[in-house]
Design an enzyme around this catalytic site. Structure first.
Site, PDB file in Angstrom:
ATOM      1  N   GLY A  39      51.745  -8.974  -0.757  1.00 56.11           N
ATOM      2  CA  GLY A  39      52.372  -9.438   0.154  1.00 56.11           C
ATOM      3  C   GLY A  39      52.052  -9.364   1.277  1.00 56.11           C
ATOM      4  O   GLY A  39      52.335  -9.519   2.800  1.00 56.11           O
ATOM      5  N   THR A  81      54.025 -15.042   0.408  1.00 55.68           N
ATOM      6  CA  THR A  81      54.277 -14.403  -0.284  1.00 55.68           C
ATOM      7  C   THR A  81      54.607 -12.864   0.817  1.00 55.68           C
ATOM      8  O   THR A  81      54.264 -12.125   1.230  1.00 55.68           O
ATOM      9  CB  THR A  81      53.432 -13.069  -1.681  1.00 55.68           C
ATOM     10  OG1 THR A  81      52.451 -13.936  -1.804  1.00 55.68           O
ATOM     11  CG2 THR A  81      53.633 -12.107  -2.176  1.00 55.68           C
ATOM     12  N   CYS A 101      48.913 -12.404   1.379  1.00 55.89           N
ATOM     13  CA  CYS A 101      49.166 -13.459   1.410  1.00 55.89           C
ATOM     14  C   CYS A 101      50.350 -13.907   2.407  1.00 55.89           C
ATOM     15  O   CYS A 101      51.628 -13.463   1.976  1.00 55.89           O
ATOM     16  CB  CYS A 101      50.000 -13.571   0.573  1.00 55.89           C
ATOM     17  SG  CYS A 101      50.004 -15.512  -0.702  1.00 55.89           S
ATOM     18  N   THR A 152      53.882 -18.391  -4.550  1.00 56.61           N
ATOM     19  CA  THR A 152      54.643 -16.843  -5.297  1.00 56.61           C
ATOM     20  C   THR A 152      53.881 -15.860  -4.976  1.00 56.61           C
ATOM     21  O   THR A 152      52.523 -16.806  -5.302  1.00 56.61           O
ATOM     22  CB  THR A 152      55.645 -16.843  -5.552  1.00 56.61           C
ATOM     23  OG1 THR A 152      56.900 -15.474  -5.299  1.00 56.61           O
ATOM     24  CG2 THR A 152      55.556 -17.633  -7.084  1.00 56.61           C
TER      25      THR A 152
END
Length: 181
Positions: free
Chosen positions: A157, A163, A160, A2
């Site tokens: 986001g 994410t 990754c 995350t």
């Protein structure tokens, strides 16, 4: 994994996280809430790592906050001690980012309690991307803390794969109670 990001600016601290829960290379859930309010809404906390582990740590941390009347630093140090010495807790794999109106801290399973430079926290798989983005925004814009957190998470986001962009944001303004952003 995350991404959790926390930024402090102009008397406000904001923390946000994405909502993706992965099992290996598979997305299991896209709307998990990894940032939450604790201790009478005076503390915000986020986690990166195993979800079940994080809930255990949230409970333990909130118990320490109650025990130490909301003293964030003392509660963090005591949780880190327990985490390091308790045989069951030692197996938990997660990082906690915690903040109140005075301090921002990272708590690790190695017994570390870290107060980061510039009150900027970025943990998890997208942490390095979010940290770079947040640092650039802090140094080169006048954006509010919550806007920096949001933009940093969106950038992480985009880069990754662990994410997503289903974000949860919380903010504490001075001595006021946190508000959902």
């Amino acid at each position: 994994m995350t991404t959790i990001v926390s930024v402090r600016r102009d008397g406000k601290v904001a923390m946000g996280g994405d909502g993706q829960v992965s099992l290996g290379n598979t997305v299991m859930k896209g709307n998990a809430r990894k940032v939450r309010r604790l201790y009478h809404n005076k503390v915000i906390a986020g986690f990166a790592g195993g979800t079940a582990d994080a809930f255990t740590l949230f409970e333990r941390f909130e118990a320490q906050l109650e025990k130490h009347q909301g003293n964030l630093v003392r509660a963090a140090v005591e949780l880190a001690k327990d985490w390091r010495t308790d045989r069951a807790l030692r197996r938990l794999e997660a990082l906690l980012a915690v903040a109140d109106n005075k301090a921002s801290l990272i708590i690790t399973g190695n017994g570390d309690v870290i107060e980061p430079e510039n009150s900027l926290i970025a943990i998890g798989s997208g942490g390095p991307y979010a940290q770079a983005a947040a640092r650039a925004l802090l140094e080169n814009t006048e954006l509010e803390a919550s806007d920096i957190v949001k933009k940093s998470l969106v950038i992480a986001g985009d880069i990754c794969v662990f994410t997503n962009q289903n974000l949860t944001l919380e903010e504490i303004d001075g001595t006021q109670t946190p508000s959902t952003v």
